[in-house]
Scaffold this active site. Structure first.
Site, short mmCIF file in Angstrom:
data_model
loop_
_atom_site.label_atom_id
_atom_site.label_comp_id
_atom_site.label_asym_id
_atom_site.label_seq_id
_atom_site.Cartn_x
_atom_site.Cartn_y
_atom_site.Cartn_z
N LYS A 51 -1.35 -6.70 3.67
CA LYS A 51 -2.38 -7.94 3.19
C LYS A 51 -2.49 -8.09 1.89
O LYS A 51 -2.61 -7.15 1.02
CB LYS A 51 -3.90 -7.66 3.99
CG LYS A 51 -4.79 -6.69 3.60
CD LYS A 51 -5.35 -7.07 2.24
CE LYS A 51 -6.30 -5.58 2.09
NZ LYS A 51 -6.76 -5.75 0.62
N ASP A 94 -10.72 -3.05 6.69
CA ASP A 94 -9.49 -3.72 6.72
C ASP A 94 -8.62 -3.66 8.08
O ASP A 94 -7.82 -4.40 8.44
CB ASP A 94 -8.61 -3.30 5.58
CG ASP A 94 -9.04 -3.81 4.21
OD1 ASP A 94 -9.89 -4.75 4.37
OD2 ASP A 94 -8.51 -3.25 3.20
#
Length: 340
Positions: A40, A178
């Protein structure tokens, strides 16, 4: 967990339930599942002050990009669930020295993820985990979190645990902020410590160029450096409560030009303070025609926004000519999913 999908039952085409837990004829040979999970970037990242619990509140816009980790998990029938081994695939694309820094014991996030699923599965067994690394290590792109997300999905499939995305996400949040996003993928707003996710509309892929570093940065050290920089400047920082509306509008429109002025990362100054060479990389990308640039997360990977796919390829070529490794990617892409 949905009682109709209770671990230890198999739903057949006829709609009957075939019990298989404890049946020695079931899965007599090893089974293997491979899961792909994305890295990401944080297109927008606000960081609040240090809290009493040791965390920082954030307001983040996550974007899953087409740089993937692959985790293949093979069962070891007849062995206890604690018998978990892990290896790094020779097909990994990262520097061998960095790969050698990955722990291959119980501290590895993929191992911890497998143990979490084993704890709530009725018939777990030992497994071997093989990780193919492509997302930079300690690079601010959530590579370890992607490994954990992939392991959660793979073990859920192998042991027929039947967990929903919400249940997998809850387990993932125990491993790191995350991990839930690596499960979700796409684009999302993250609040709290980043684990309170709300999906964001981003129907049109945007194009980026990533420049990794040949070193990593410790996320806790980067956050600590940010705190010191703020203390030395006397900056008053509020707890972030939302991301800028302009970021979300640009993602909805798939408009790179509209997104460019909104790219922001509070951690960038700290990352550059720890690794001053990042300033040169940022400047070179902008000089080569990037619409905008930022350090991804805690760094040191740098992300450059491009107009379209062709522009991203040209930008990557220009940065490569300047001596950098550069990858053209797009996002958003899907979260962790089974590929084999």
């Amino acid at each position: 967990m949905d009682s109709s999908k209770k671990a230890g039952t198999r739903h057949t085409a006829s709609g009957t339930v075939d019990p298989f837990v404890g049946d020695p004829a079931w899965a007599p040979t090893p089974r293997r599942v491979k899961v792909r999970a994305p890295g990401k970037i944080n297109a927008f990242f606000r960081v609040g002050p240090l809290r009493e619990d040791g965390y920082h509140g954030v307001a983040s816009t996550y974007l899953a990009v087409s740089l993937y980790e692959e985790v293949a998990i093979t069962t070891k029938p007849g062995t206890p669930a604690t018998d978990i081994t892990v290896s790094i695939s020779p097909e990994s694309s990262l520097d061998a020295e960095l790969l050698a820094s990955i722990p291959l014991d119980a501290s590895n996030l993929a191992v911890r993820a497998a143990l979490l699923v084993a704890d709530i599965s009725e018939n777990p067994c030992g497994v071997h985990i093989e990780i193919t690394k492509h997302v930079p290590i300690a690079g601010g792109m959530g590579g370890g979190s992607a490994d954990a997300a992939a392991a959660l999905v793979a073990c859920d499939s192998l042991w027929h645990t039947g967990l929903s995305w919400e249940e997998l996400s809850q387990l993932g949040s125990e491993l790191g902020a995350d991990v839930p996003f690596a499960l979700l993928g796409g684009a999302a707003v993250g609040l709290g410590i980043g684990d309170q996710l709300t999906a964001a509309l981003a129907p049109t892929p945007l194009h980026w160029v990533l420049v990794p570093a040949d070193y990593g940065l410790s996320t806790p050290v980067v956050y600590g450096t940010l705190d010191k920089l703020r203390a030395s400047s006397g900056a008053e920082v509020a707890e972030p409560g939302e991301v800028e509306a302009g970021v979300l509008a640009a993602l909805r429109a798939g408009d790179a030009h509209a997104l460019a002025p909104w790219l922001h990362n509070d951690l960038q100054a700290a990352a550059v303070s720890l690794a001053p060479g990042l300033a040169d990389v940022l400047a070179q990308g902008e000089g080569a025609g990037a619409l905008a640039s930022l350090v991804s997360g805690s760094g040191p990977t740098v992300a450059f926004l491009a107009v379209d796919a062709a522009h991203a390829e040209d930008l990557a070529a220009a940065l490569t000519a300047n001596g950098h490794e550069a990858w053209a990617v797009e996002g958003p892409v899907h979260g962790a999913h089974i590929v084999l």
